[in-house]
Write a protein that holds these residues in place. Structure first.
Motif, PDB file in Angstrom:
ATOM      1  N   LYS A 253       0.827  -1.209   0.000  1.00  0.00           N
ATOM      2  CA  LYS A 253       0.000   0.000   0.000  1.00  0.00           C
ATOM      3  C   LYS A 253       0.859   1.255   0.000  1.00  0.00           C
ATOM      4  O   LYS A 253       0.557   2.234  -0.690  1.00  0.00           O
ATOM      5  CB  LYS A 253      -0.917   0.006   1.229  1.00  0.00           C
ATOM      6  CG  LYS A 253      -2.188  -0.805   1.067  1.00  0.00           C
ATOM      7  CD  LYS A 253      -3.118  -0.581   2.256  1.00  0.00           C
ATOM      8  CE  LYS A 253      -4.449  -1.272   2.047  1.00  0.00           C
ATOM      9  NZ  LYS A 253      -5.394  -0.993   3.144  1.00  0.00           N
ATOM     10  N   ALA A 254       1.926   1.245   0.799  1.00  0.00           N
ATOM     11  CA  ALA A 254       2.801   2.419   0.889  1.00  0.00           C
ATOM     12  C   ALA A 254       3.443   2.726  -0.461  1.00  0.00           C
ATOM     13  O   ALA A 254       3.570   3.897  -0.852  1.00  0.00           O
ATOM     14  CB  ALA A 254       3.878   2.176   1.949  1.00  0.00           C
ATOM     15  N   SER A 263      -4.761   7.523  -1.761  1.00  0.00           N
ATOM     16  CA  SER A 263      -4.909   6.408  -0.842  1.00  0.00           C
ATOM     17  C   SER A 263      -5.299   5.131  -1.590  1.00  0.00           C
ATOM     18  O   SER A 263      -6.139   5.159  -2.490  1.00  0.00           O
ATOM     19  CB  SER A 263      -5.989   6.733   0.193  1.00  0.00           C
ATOM     20  OG  SER A 263      -6.184   5.644   1.073  1.00  0.00           O
ATOM     21  N   ALA A 264      -4.653   4.021  -1.188  1.00  0.00           N
ATOM     22  CA  ALA A 264      -4.944   2.740  -1.831  1.00  0.00           C
ATOM     23  C   ALA A 264      -5.971   1.972  -1.010  1.00  0.00           C
ATOM     24  O   ALA A 264      -5.650   1.357  -0.005  1.00  0.00           O
ATOM     25  CB  ALA A 264      -3.661   1.927  -1.967  1.00  0.00           C
ATOM     26  N   ASN A 265      -7.237   2.028  -1.437  1.00  0.00           N
ATOM     27  CA  ASN A 265      -8.315   1.331  -0.723  1.00  0.00           C
ATOM     28  C   ASN A 265      -8.400  -0.119  -1.198  1.00  0.00           C
ATOM     29  O   ASN A 265      -9.428  -0.577  -1.694  1.00  0.00           O
ATOM     30  CB  ASN A 265      -9.639   2.061  -0.930  1.00  0.00           C
ATOM     31  CG  ASN A 265      -9.622   3.450  -0.331  1.00  0.00           C
ATOM     32  OD1 ASN A 265      -9.142   3.628   0.787  1.00  0.00           O
ATOM     33  ND2 ASN A 265     -10.132   4.423  -1.065  1.00  0.00           N
ATOM     34  N   LEU A 266      -7.282  -0.814  -1.066  1.00  0.00           N
ATOM     35  CA  LEU A 266      -7.180  -2.193  -1.518  1.00  0.00           C
ATOM     36  C   LEU A 266      -6.657  -3.049  -0.381  1.00  0.00           C
ATOM     37  O   LEU A 266      -5.887  -2.576   0.453  1.00  0.00           O
ATOM     38  CB  LEU A 266      -6.236  -2.302  -2.723  1.00  0.00           C
ATOM     39  CG  LEU A 266      -6.572  -1.418  -3.943  1.00  0.00           C
ATOM     40  CD1 LEU A 266      -5.428  -1.427  -4.924  1.00  0.00           C
ATOM     41  CD2 LEU A 266      -7.858  -1.914  -4.607  1.00  0.00           C
ATOM     42  N   SER A 267      -7.035  -4.309  -0.344  1.00  0.00           N
ATOM     43  CA  SER A 267      -6.598  -5.172   0.757  1.00  0.00           C
ATOM     44  C   SER A 267      -6.025  -6.508   0.290  1.00  0.00           C
ATOM     45  O   SER A 267      -5.571  -7.301   1.099  1.00  0.00           O
ATOM     46  CB  SER A 267      -7.770  -5.443   1.712  1.00  0.00           C
ATOM     47  OG  SER A 267      -8.851  -6.040   1.017  1.00  0.00           O
ATOM     48  N   GLU A 268      -6.048  -6.752  -1.027  1.00  0.00           N
ATOM     49  CA  GLU A 268      -5.504  -7.993  -1.563  1.00  0.00           C
ATOM     50  C   GLU A 268      -4.090  -7.745  -2.095  1.00  0.00           C
ATOM     51  O   GLU A 268      -3.875  -6.830  -2.897  1.00  0.00           O
ATOM     52  CB  GLU A 268      -6.391  -8.539  -2.687  1.00  0.00           C
ATOM     53  CG  GLU A 268      -7.750  -9.029  -2.230  1.00  0.00           C
ATOM     54  CD  GLU A 268      -7.639 -10.248  -1.330  1.00  0.00           C
ATOM     55  OE1 GLU A 268      -6.709 -11.057  -1.530  1.00  0.00           O
ATOM     56  OE2 GLU A 268      -8.494 -10.390  -0.430  1.00  0.00           O
TER      57      GLU A 268
END
Length: 368
Positions: A253-254, A263-268
């Motif tokens: 994400k960073a 902002s990276a609204n991702l979780s995979e």
């Protein structure tokens, strides 16, 4: 050096909290020794920062730290033996429960807890492992006595699920005018970073800065990162504070947020890595990974493979770590070992801080 004790502490914590492992340890008579190892290592971790600071000037403390490093390697070896043996036991139990072994399956169901402990204790390699654990506990007693003899000052650590509390994150920003005695180090690193290298097989070259805690690895990386030559040489620069644990999602994400500015609204992890490929594709980039602790290639491999054949030649990954084993795991082509600054530079830095750079004080360097 704290890296080694932290890693072993984490492995011991996993061993201590497992209920089945508790039964095995009790049956083998090593419960007390393993609890002692965990407790004593925690006390040693509390004085590690003080020991590393003093080791530059006091040879006996440097040797003490080397003893701890060797000890931690030996603990890891014994824990590996333990894990391999328990894994074999579990594999054999799985085979016992295979189709056709109905009587064995019923027996395992009725007497499973006792049977597992007894079978495990009867393995021929167990006496050797238990003796090694007891010897390690005795060795650690002497290390603890030396710790008290050297009057090392403790620094308190808090633990959450066996891990130390998160460190204050670093950034790329630094006032270069406040840095003293690192010009030669910075110049050497900059030369390596901008050097043409066509033998990297399409993968970004990894360069590592290695040294003890608090010696100035991050400061050196900040100095290099903000250099004008570096800024103009690379199309994209990314700074990521890694620390412990190595959180793949957080790191990915960073990188995405740094390269996209949003902002990276991702979780995979898979989706994040594809995003990284898209943003760094056909760019010559510098990726700084500050304060890397993990030695697990499996955690680093997804990033390495993601960046393979994506970026332009000349792309670089700059890593800072306390551990040379980390540098080796990440396949560093160049390792820059950070040493103490000179006495004269140390005095100039101290006087600048203490006297706000007053000219009547600066330059009057005492005989150290």
């Amino acid at each position: 050096m704290d890296f080694f004790t932290s890693k072993v502490m984490e492995e011991l914590y996993d061993l201590v909290k497992d209920k089945f492992q508790q039964e095995l340890r009790a049956a083998l008579g090593v419960e007390k020794e393993i609890q002692n190892l965990s407790s004593k290592l925690n006390k040693i971790r509390q004085v590690m920062d003080d020991a590393e600071r003093r080791s530059f000037k006091e040879k006996h403390i440097k040797l003490w730290l080397q003893d701890i490093q060797a000890f931690c390697y030996d603990v890891e070896d014994v824990l590996d033996e333990w894990r391999i043996t328990t894994h074999r036991q579990q594999m054999e139990e799985s085979e016992d429960g295979a189709p056709g072994g109905i009587r064995r399956k019923i027996s395992n169901f009725l007497y499973h807890p006792i049977k597992r402990v007894v079978d495990f204790a009867q393995r021929p390699e167990i006496p050797d492992i238990t003796n090694k654990i007891k010897e390690l506990d005795s060795r650690l007693d002497q290390i603890m006595k030396d710790k008290d003899l050297y009057n090392l000052v403790p620094v308190t650590y808090t633990h959450i699920s066996g891990q130390e509390s998160k460190r204050v994150p670093t950034t790329s920003f630094v006032d270069a005018s406040e840095i003293q005695g690192r010009d030669i180090d910075a110049s050497a690193l900059i030369r390596v970073l901008v050097r043409n290298n066509n033998n990297n097989n399409g993968s970004p070259v990894v360069i590592s800065i290695v040294g003890a805690g608090g010696i100035g690895k991050t400061t050196l990386a900040q100095l290099v990162y903000g250099d004008e030559q570096i800024e103009s040489h690379f199309d994209e620069r990314v700074w990521v504070c890694v620390s412990h644990p190595f959180d793949q999602i957080k790191i990915a994400k960073a990188i995405v947020e740094s390269t996209t500015g949003s902002s990276a609204n991702l979780s995979e992890l898979e989706v994040l890595l594809k995003k990284i490929q898209n943003t760094l594709s056909q760019k010559r980039f510098l990726l700084v990974l500050d304060d890397v602790w993990t030695e697990e290639d499996a955690k680093w491999a997804p990033f390495k493979n993601c960046l393979l054949n994506v970026a332009l030649p000349g792309s670089r990954i700059l890593v800072t770590s306390r551990s040379e084993r980390v540098a080796k795991m990440m396949a560093s082509v160049y390792v820059h070992r950070v040493k103490l600054i000179s006495d004269s530079d140390a005095w100039l830095l101290l006087s600048r801080i203490a006297f706000s750079g007053r000219t009547e004080v600066l330059g009057k360097i005492p005989h150290l």
